[in-house]
Design an enzyme around this catalytic site. Structure first.
Site, short mmCIF file in Angstrom:
data_model
loop_
_atom_site.label_atom_id
_atom_site.label_comp_id
_atom_site.label_asym_id
_atom_site.label_seq_id
_atom_site.Cartn_x
_atom_site.Cartn_y
_atom_site.Cartn_z
CD GLU A 60 18.21 5.24 -63.28
OE1 GLU A 60 17.85 6.42 -63.05
OE2 GLU A 60 18.82 4.56 -62.44
CG HIS A 129 16.83 -3.57 -55.83
ND1 HIS A 129 16.26 -2.53 -55.14
CD2 HIS A 129 18.09 -3.18 -56.11
CE1 HIS A 129 17.16 -1.56 -54.99
NE2 HIS A 129 18.28 -1.94 -55.58
#
Lengths: 327, 371
Positions: A60, A129
């Site tokens: 990321e 999530h």
């Protein structure tokens, strides 16, 4: 006009932006051949090739850092974080560099880039999530933070975010990705960043929400309406910078307001909005400003996530208390 | 099921051309004309003297904390000299020598180090990023720029500067990995100056070299004598040419030494011996180049004195200009500038609030003076 889900509308926005401007590149994990794990970037690689739709290695920070480099070079990268819960690995790049490049170089360089990321609970997902950590980004000078609430505004806001000369964090309410369809015009459409919209007019109480909390807030307003209460509902759409003028106007009219978000309440956007309204509109208030937010805990595993999330009942309950309060 | 070697042992080259006595290896010496040779010396001396002046002004309280470059002049000049003006430089916070070579004005550096944002202005003609302070985070930007270059079929290359400490950071490895996967035209230039503040090179990694980190990414990695401007130049030319020809990235480890403090806020006597510094003083980069140029009759006492005088004059004029300029930099509102292309209303309100408070404070002071 076609009836689209938010996924399809965002996909349309990316197709349109890439069609219109060869500076626009899409990069991230699984965004190319796979079409994104939510299929949001589906068809892009077929239309624009792997030079413009870049399947990156899994990192990321590098996705964000690469986007910064691309943007400095004069391109318009749209980077995807697969889930906002993994964006913290990229946070340093966004805070230390994307947010500062224009300022640090005294205007010579800038980082016009969009970092898209699905956020929020409600889809029965794993740990990490389901979070809503918009406060981290909204607290960072130099970043803009946009949160759409439906297919049509999602498409128009993403178009504007891509055209924006500064870095934009684009939070996508994944609970709304496929929850409803909406008419989306065929012709390109954009919506100015930094502007909220009045979704429903009323004069008794202002309900301020954004993202996945907007449908629940509208549901609460419907419920209140059946009891004769006219709630005005405002969809923020841009969290940073906040559209102070629209909020002030509504709250001065109604004298009462509730702010709704699924992020933990402490140090969240609702607290900031309340502080601003107290600073500017205190003498127009008829009751304490209140918030309906997620609890100050991690989003629980999915069996209990609906108990975590604010819902119409909670919003109505707090609205009732606010309406009953007398200054 | 077998157990076998699937990747043969890999090797890392070491390159040195100019030794401490000023002797060169003729076979490996890059092609440089007399003007380039003296140009290298002039650039290194200019960086050394400027650095000394910065330190002196910092100790007088006129400049803020900064990271001296002393000892690393060859690593920076040798590498940056291999670039075209249209190439890109992505510096960390110790690249004073490289930036001076690229055309960064001394006046701007003085102003920046005196604490004014305005000093960070970069000329439109200079493809050099502003200094990056969080260690090891900027190689990612170099990789991203390099990817843009490839996308646009531009023929520029990017050099990313960082130190030995940065090779422990995740971002460094991510940048190397992405650049290798995408064959980006970027040169990762590590100045291994042996110390990351107080932590010695051997405590950063057990790897025998930093250059070998490239091998995991299937990228060429080479270690060079970082105090030998010719070795650094030759290795960088090779890497830059490979990148320009589509051959992808390279990692160059320049073995050098930080002869000064980490920054002016640091006290190296807490962690390293004076003997070690003295050992490296003998290997420092300017002396050996001077010896070599003297052997070619390109330098002598008189020429060096003339060089020193020119440089001294340039530095003093820049400081004078910066000092005069800084007296005009009285508007604190500048700190709001360039945060966004278009200022959001709330920032304008804050800017105006500051002006109002400052004006009130000034009025109070004026009143006190009148009384």
């Amino acid at each position: 006009m076609a009836e689209l889900t938010m996924i399809e509308a965002l996909n349309k926005a990316l197709h349109e932006a890439m069609e219109a401007d060869d500076r626009v590149l899409v990069l991230g994990e699984d965004v190319g051949v796979d079409g994104g794990i939510f299929r949001l970037t589906q068809g892009l690689i077929e239309s624009f090739g792997e030079e413009r739709v870049i399947d990156t290695p899994l990192a990321e920070s590098a996705i964000a850092g690469m986007a910064i480099g691309l943007a400095i070079y004069g391109l318009r990268p749209v980077a995807e974080m697969q889930f906002s819960g993994f964006s913290y690995l990229a946070f340093n790049q966004l805070e230390a560099h994307a947010a500062r490049m224009r300022w640090r170089s005294q205007g010579r360089f800038s980082a016009p880039m969009v970092v898209r990321m699905p956020y929020g609970a409600g889809v029965r997902a794993l740990e990490h999530h389901s979070e809503s950590r918009e406060a981290y980004y909204a607290h960072t000078p130099g970043l803009k933070l946009v949160v759409p609430s439906g297919p049509r505004n999602a498409r128009a806001l993403l178009a504007s975010a891509i055209e924006d000369p500064d870095p934009v964090i684009f939070f996508e309410p994944k609970a709304l990705y496929r929850s409803f369809r909406e008419e989306v015009p065929d012709d390109p459409e954009s919506l100015a960043l930094g502007k909220a919209r009045v979704v429903r007019e009323g004069s008794d109480i202002t309900l301020i929400a954004y993202g996945a909390m907007l449908p629940r807030t509208i549901e609460a307003a419907d419920s209140l309406a059946s009891d004769g209460v006219e709630a005005e509902v405002i969809d923020l759409m841009t969290i940073s910078p906040i559209d102070d003028a629209t909020l002030e106007e509504s709250v001065r009219k109604c004298g009462r307001a509730i702010i709704v978000h699924e992020a933990p309440g402490s140090f969240g956007p609702a607290g900031e909005i309340i502080a601003r309204l107290v600073e500017t509109s205190f003498y127009h208030l008829e009751a304490p400003l209140r918030r309906v937010t997620g609890f100050d805990i991690h989003v629980p595993y999915f069996a209990r996530e609906q108990a975590y999330l604010p819902d119409a009942d909670r919003i109505v309950a707090v609205a009732r208390e606010t309406l009953d309060a007398r200054a | 099921m077998p157990r076998m070697t699937i990747k043969p042992n890999t090797q890392v080259d070491y390159l040195g051309i100019l030794d401490e006595a000023g002797e060169i290896d003729e076979d490996r010496m890059p092609e440089l004309d007399d003007e380039q040779l003296t140009g290298f010396y002039r650039a290194m001396l200019r960086a050394r003297r400027f650095d000394e002046r910065l330190l002196n002004l910092q100790r007088q309280g006129k400049l803020g904390t900064f990271a001296p470059v002393k000892g690393q002049e060859a690593a920076q000049i040798g590498s940056v000299a291999a670039l075209r003006d249209s190439d890109w430089v992505v510096p960390s916070y110790r690249e004073t020598a490289a930036l001076l070579w690229r055309g960064t004005p001394m006046q701007g550096l003085f102003t920046l180090l005196a604490g004014y944002n305005e000093g960070g202005q970069i000329a439109d003609t200079q493809n050099d990023l502003p200094q990056s302070i969080p260690v090891g985070t900027q190689p990612l930007h170099a990789m991203g720029i390099a990817h843009g270059i490839r996308y646009r079929a531009d023929d520029a290359v990017v050099v990313s500067y960082f130190g030995d400490g940065a090779t422990s950071q995740g971002d460094f490895h991510e940048a190397m990995n992405f650049a290798s996967v995408f064959r980006s035209p970027v040169v990762f230039l590590c100045q291994n100056n042996q110390w990351a503040i107080s932590v010695p090179r051997d405590r950063q990694t057990r790897s025998a070299t930093l250059a070998q980190k490239a091998l995991a990414y299937d990228m060429p990695g080479i270690q060079v004598d970082g105090n030998d401007v010719f070795a650094v130049y030759a290795a960088t030319c090779e890497a830059v040419e490979r990148a320009r020809d589509g051959g992808g990235p390279t990692l160059i480890e320049c073995v050098t030494y930080r002869l000064e403090v980490h920054t002016t806020a640091d006290d190296p006597t807490r962690y390293r011996d004076e003997e070690e510094v003295e050992k490296w003083e003998k290997r420092e980069p300017l002396l050996r180049l001077r010896r070599y140029l003297e052997s070619l009759d390109l330098l002598d006492e008189e020429k060096i004195e003339a060089l020193e005088n020119d440089i001294k004059q340039e530095i003093e004029e820049a400081w004078k200009a910066a000092s005069a300029d800084m007296e005009q930099l009285t508007d604190p509102g500048v700190m709001f500038d360039h945060l966004f292309a278009q200022e959001p209303p709330r920032l304008t309100e804050q800017r105006e609030a500051l002006q109002k408070w400052d004006a009130a404070k000034q009025r109070r002071r004026d009143d006190e003076e009148t009384q």
